[in-house]
Design an enzyme around this catalytic site. Structure first.
Site, PDB file in Angstrom:
ATOM      1  N   GLU A 251       5.088 -12.309  23.224  1.00 35.84           N
ATOM      2  CA  GLU A 251       4.944 -13.453  23.913  1.00 35.84           C
ATOM      3  C   GLU A 251       4.116 -14.372  23.103  1.00 35.84           C
ATOM      4  O   GLU A 251       3.106 -14.441  22.644  1.00 35.84           O
ATOM      5  CB  GLU A 251       3.725 -12.974  25.123  1.00 35.84           C
ATOM      6  CG  GLU A 251       4.342 -12.048  25.914  1.00 35.84           C
ATOM      7  CD  GLU A 251       5.127 -12.590  27.087  1.00 35.84           C
ATOM      8  OE1 GLU A 251       5.604 -13.649  26.959  1.00 35.84           O
ATOM      9  OE2 GLU A 251       5.881 -11.739  27.642  1.00 35.84           O
ATOM     10  N   CYS A 285      -0.988 -20.627  26.580  1.00 37.14           N
ATOM     11  CA  CYS A 285       0.381 -20.686  26.307  1.00 37.14           C
ATOM     12  C   CYS A 285       1.428 -21.552  27.059  1.00 37.14           C
ATOM     13  O   CYS A 285       2.357 -22.134  26.681  1.00 37.14           O
ATOM     14  CB  CYS A 285       1.038 -19.368  25.983  1.00 37.14           C
ATOM     15  SG  CYS A 285       0.832 -18.282  27.553  1.00 37.14           S
ATOM     16  N   GLU A 386       2.845 -27.096  18.842  1.00 38.97           N
ATOM     17  CA  GLU A 386       1.829 -26.673  19.856  1.00 38.97           C
ATOM     18  C   GLU A 386       0.666 -26.853  19.497  1.00 38.97           C
ATOM     19  O   GLU A 386       0.363 -26.549  18.202  1.00 38.97           O
ATOM     20  CB  GLU A 386       1.991 -24.968  19.999  1.00 38.97           C
ATOM     21  CG  GLU A 386       1.087 -24.699  21.176  1.00 38.97           C
ATOM     22  CD  GLU A 386       1.195 -23.005  21.217  1.00 38.97           C
ATOM     23  OE1 GLU A 386       1.289 -22.259  20.254  1.00 38.97           O
ATOM     24  OE2 GLU A 386       1.333 -22.603  22.453  1.00 38.97           O
TER      25      GLU A 386
HETATM   26  P1  NDP Z   1      -2.498 -15.931  16.240  1.00 37.25           P
HETATM   27  O1  NDP Z   1      -0.883 -15.700  16.212  1.00 37.25           O
HETATM   28  O2  NDP Z   1      -3.303 -16.567  15.346  1.00 37.25           O
HETATM   29  O3  NDP Z   1      -2.940 -14.417  16.596  1.00 37.25           O
HETATM   30  C1  NDP Z   1      -2.764 -13.428  17.486  1.00 37.25           C
HETATM   31  C2  NDP Z   1      -3.323 -12.196  17.208  1.00 37.25           C
HETATM   32  O4  NDP Z   1      -2.541 -11.700  16.155  1.00 37.25           O
HETATM   33  C3  NDP Z   1      -4.654 -11.876  16.641  1.00 37.25           C
HETATM   34  O5  NDP Z   1      -5.256 -10.806  17.085  1.00 37.25           O
HETATM   35  C4  NDP Z   1      -4.469 -12.125  15.254  1.00 37.25           C
HETATM   36  O6  NDP Z   1      -5.760 -11.523  14.572  1.00 37.25           O
HETATM   37  C5  NDP Z   1      -3.419 -11.038  14.905  1.00 37.25           C
HETATM   38  N1  NDP Z   1      -2.822 -11.245  13.745  1.00 37.25           N
HETATM   39  C6  NDP Z   1      -2.893 -12.483  12.805  1.00 37.25           C
HETATM   40  N2  NDP Z   1      -2.031 -12.256  11.616  1.00 37.25           N
HETATM   41  C7  NDP Z   1      -1.440 -11.051  11.799  1.00 37.25           C
HETATM   42  C8  NDP Z   1      -0.557 -10.250  10.983  1.00 37.25           C
HETATM   43  N3  NDP Z   1      -0.050 -10.609  10.115  1.00 37.25           N
HETATM   44  N4  NDP Z   1      -0.075  -8.968  11.605  1.00 37.25           N
HETATM   45  C9  NDP Z   1      -0.613  -8.610  12.674  1.00 37.25           C
HETATM   46  N5  NDP Z   1      -1.337  -9.343  13.534  1.00 37.25           N
HETATM   47  C10 NDP Z   1      -1.658 -10.382  13.057  1.00 37.25           C
HETATM   48  O7  NDP Z   1      -2.723 -16.576  17.735  1.00 37.25           O
HETATM   49  P2  NDP Z   1      -4.085 -17.034  18.184  1.00 37.25           P
HETATM   50  O8  NDP Z   1      -5.140 -16.070  18.565  1.00 37.25           O
HETATM   51  O9  NDP Z   1      -4.536 -18.137  17.630  1.00 37.25           O
HETATM   52  O10 NDP Z   1      -3.734 -17.418  19.792  1.00 37.25           O
HETATM   53  C11 NDP Z   1      -2.960 -18.777  20.205  1.00 37.25           C
HETATM   54  C12 NDP Z   1      -1.464 -18.318  20.303  1.00 37.25           C
HETATM   55  O11 NDP Z   1      -1.133 -17.365  21.250  1.00 37.25           O
HETATM   56  C13 NDP Z   1      -0.770 -19.679  20.817  1.00 37.25           C
HETATM   57  O12 NDP Z   1       0.188 -20.019  19.997  1.00 37.25           O
HETATM   58  C14 NDP Z   1      -0.756 -19.463  22.237  1.00 37.25           C
HETATM   59  O13 NDP Z   1       0.678 -20.071  22.758  1.00 37.25           O
HETATM   60  C15 NDP Z   1      -0.146 -17.885  22.226  1.00 37.25           C
HETATM   61  N6  NDP Z   1      -0.223 -17.383  23.338  1.00 37.25           N
HETATM   62  C16 NDP Z   1       0.755 -16.822  23.862  1.00 37.25           C
HETATM   63  C17 NDP Z   1       0.937 -16.259  25.291  1.00 37.25           C
HETATM   64  C18 NDP Z   1       2.098 -16.086  26.014  1.00 37.25           C
HETATM   65  O14 NDP Z   1       1.903 -15.122  26.871  1.00 37.25           O
HETATM   66  N7  NDP Z   1       3.262 -16.247  25.420  1.00 37.25           N
HETATM   67  C19 NDP Z   1      -0.353 -16.338  25.975  1.00 37.25           C
HETATM   68  C20 NDP Z   1      -1.682 -16.547  25.080  1.00 37.25           C
HETATM   69  C21 NDP Z   1      -1.460 -17.277  23.996  1.00 37.25           C
HETATM   70  P3  NDP Z   1      -6.895 -12.519  13.943  1.00 37.25           P
HETATM   71  O15 NDP Z   1      -7.261 -13.197  15.087  1.00 37.25           O
HETATM   72  O16 NDP Z   1      -7.871 -11.573  13.276  1.00 37.25           O
HETATM   73  O17 NDP Z   1      -6.129 -13.321  12.870  1.00 37.25           O
END
Ligand code: NDP
Length: 493
Positions: A251, A285, A386
């Site tokens: 997502e 999102c 975004e």
């Molecule tokens: P990120 O993609 O930065 O992080 C999401 C998760 O992935 C966090 O737990 C992060 O950990 C983890 N992560 C980071 N690097 C890695 C890796 N290499 N391998 C595995 N996991 C990893 O997103 P944000 O937290 O900044 O959230 C915002 C984003 O989420 C926006 O783009 C938004 O659109 C999207 N989103 C989508 C939704 C949907 O349903 N389509 C709903 C809500 C948000 P850590 O924080 O420790 O880096």
């Protein structure tokens, strides 16, 4: 005084194996308020081993689907009991309005009740095959250990969208919340024991994606990764999972068009434009970050949206009077401010905001004023990338075909809004828009019963609704020979 939160592994609260912690700060005042275990790959291995053992042996593996459903419904009741406490933790973590978080947390039990009810309604079929001597049927079995990776904007809601369905299907889980918002997730996971879940069914690891993400995603005992986050991280997760040919659901982000036609009820459309972008300070999102407005009402709508947005009360997210809270992290605020500068340099006209607020009581928090740009064209970066903040781009269009062309001219396809009083136009637009969700004369409606997910680069798979449980099941086909004896294998028939 900082609070310390613990992970759950094999039913027990645990710190990280190394004994290291990291700090978590409150976006409203920038102060550290909690400490979270700083996990490494050894912690990942322990959490996955626990989930794997619980999947293959022990009470969860032999439990009936009806018993699983009962546990899920009991969990839902415990969330309802603790909703205020959990919502307060979320606000301290992510700075979103308490009223919004409380509403979200109070709705979570519906997911555990719904999917708890669905658990024992997963039916296979008897197949009418073309081999009369054979009896064959299908059954739908769980995948195994599912890793859930969640972002910071709605931690418990987005975790629940995965967890309720995957547990109903009989899988076990390892959860990695965003390091920015781990506290509420850890407090929530403590409820599983009280609900009666066997040890090891749900486990967590906290820490930084770049340190433990790959170890989680690529772990050989993990069958599926269910991820919500940005598209760049989503790609890394997809690539990591591909090494083990794992199941994946993603997502991801969006650049959703919210489209106002000149036949719309403009009072409603203006409210829809505001809620589309400024809810949660634009950190959703589904944010309707591209407001497409028909040229004949462009100036009027731009003025009315700007006047409405200017009335927004910024402040302490715990106060009921606050309408727009801070951005969740300092780097995210800087990213939003950078995009504002990019938009100005690209020639967009700033109608409102465009900076941090000057009020003294907001100085310590990570605020950005609600910001509106007019005269945006769809090829500007502000219309293509975004922002994840309270920044609205207003883009003019000429007619229906032009609106469809601009709306679909994006790599994303998460959601779209249409404002019109013509039913025929509404249905034509719903057909033409390349988005997983289309709203007509509303924005942001989501339900446990309605599938949610993205087209194009907004994702893979669907959460919520009956089809969500399929994302966590695999089909097995069983053949039984009813004939007397087995024919000679060297004689072709
Ligand atoms: P990120 O993609 O930065 O992080 C999401 C998760 O992935 C966090 O737990 C992060 O950990 C983890 N992560 C980071 N690097 C890695 C890796 N290499 N391998 C595995 N996991 C990893 O997103 P944000 O937290 O900044 O959230 C915002 C984003 O989420 C926006 O783009 C938004 O659109 C999207 N989103 C989508 C939704 C949907 O349903 N389509 C709903 C809500 C948000 P850590 O924080 O420790 O880096």
């Amino acid at each position: 005084m900082t609070e310390r939160f613990l992970n759950i592994v094999n039913g027990a609260p645990v710190a990280s194996g190394s004994g290291h912690w990291f700090d978590s700060a409150n976006p409203y005042d920038g102060k550290v308020w909690s400490q979270i275990p700083h996990c490494d790959t050894a912690d990942v291995n322990a959490a996955v081993a626990s989930a794997h053992a619980a999947y293959n042996t022990g009470p969860w593996a032999t439990m009936t689907a009806t018993q699983r459903g009962k546990l899920l419904r009991r969990l839902g009741d415990l969330i309802a009991r603790d909703a205020e406490k959990l919502a307060q933790l979320e606000v301290r973590d992510n700075g979103k309005l308490y009223a919004e978080m409380l509403g979200q947390v109070k709705y979570l039990p519906e997911y555990y009740h719904y999917f708890g009810g669905l658990a024992d309604k997963i039916e296979g079929s008897v197949l009418p095959t073309d081999k009369p001597e054979m009896f064959s049927y299908t059954k739908h079995e769980p995948l195994g250990v599912v890793v859930c990776i969640t972002p910071w904007n709605s931690p418990l809601l987005l975790l629940t969208w995965k967890l309720a369905a995957l547990l109903a299907a009989g899988n076990t889980a390892v959860i990695k919340p965003s390091e920015i918002t781990s506290a509420a997730t850890l407090a929530f996971l403590a409820l599983f024991k009280e609900a009666g879940f066997p040890d090891g069914v749900v486990n967590s690891v906290t820490g930084f994606g770049h340190e433990i993400g790959a170890a989680l995603v690529e772990h050989p005992q993990v069958a599926k990764v269910a991820f919500t986050g940005g598209d760049a991280t989503g790609r890394a997760v997809y690539q990591g999972a591909a090494k083990g040919l794992k199941h994946v659901s993603l997502e991801l982000g969006g650049k959703s068009p919210n489209i106002i036609f000149d036949d719309a009820n403009l009072d409603d459309a203006v409210k829809g434009a505001i809620s589309g972008i400024f809810a949660a300070s634009g950190q959703t999102c589904i944010a309707g970050s591209r407001l497409l407005v028909q040229r004949s009402v462009y100036d009027e709508v731009s003025e009315r949206v700007t006047a409405f947005a200017a009335t927004a009360q910024l402040g302490d997210p715990m106060q009921a009077s606050t309408q727009v809270g801070p951005i969740t992290t300092r780097p995210q605020r800087q990213k939003v401010l950078d995009y504002i500068e990019i938009a100005k340099n690209e020639g967009a006209r700033c109608l409102l905001g465009g900076k941090t607020p000057e009020a003294a009581d907001l100085a310590e928090g990570w605020f950005v004023e609600p910001t509106i740009f007019a005269d945006v064209s769809n090829d500007m970066r502000i219309a293509r990338e975004e922002v994840f903040g309270p920044v609205l781009s207003i883009i003019p269009f000429e007619d229906e075909a032009d609106a469809i062309r601009i709306a679909n001219d994006t790599i994303y396809g998460l959601a779209a809004g249409v404002w019109t009083t013509s039913m025929r136009r509404a249905i034509r637009m719903a057909d033409a828009l390349k988005a997983g969700t289309v709203w007509v004369n509303t924005y942001r409606a989501v339900s446990v019963m309605a599938p949610f997910g993205g087209m194009k680069q907004s994702g893979i798979g669907r959460e919520n609704g009956q089809e969500a449980i399929r994302e966590f099941l695999q089909t097995k086909c069983v053949w039984l020979n009813l004939a007397d004896g087995v024919p000679n294998p060297f004689v072709m028939r």
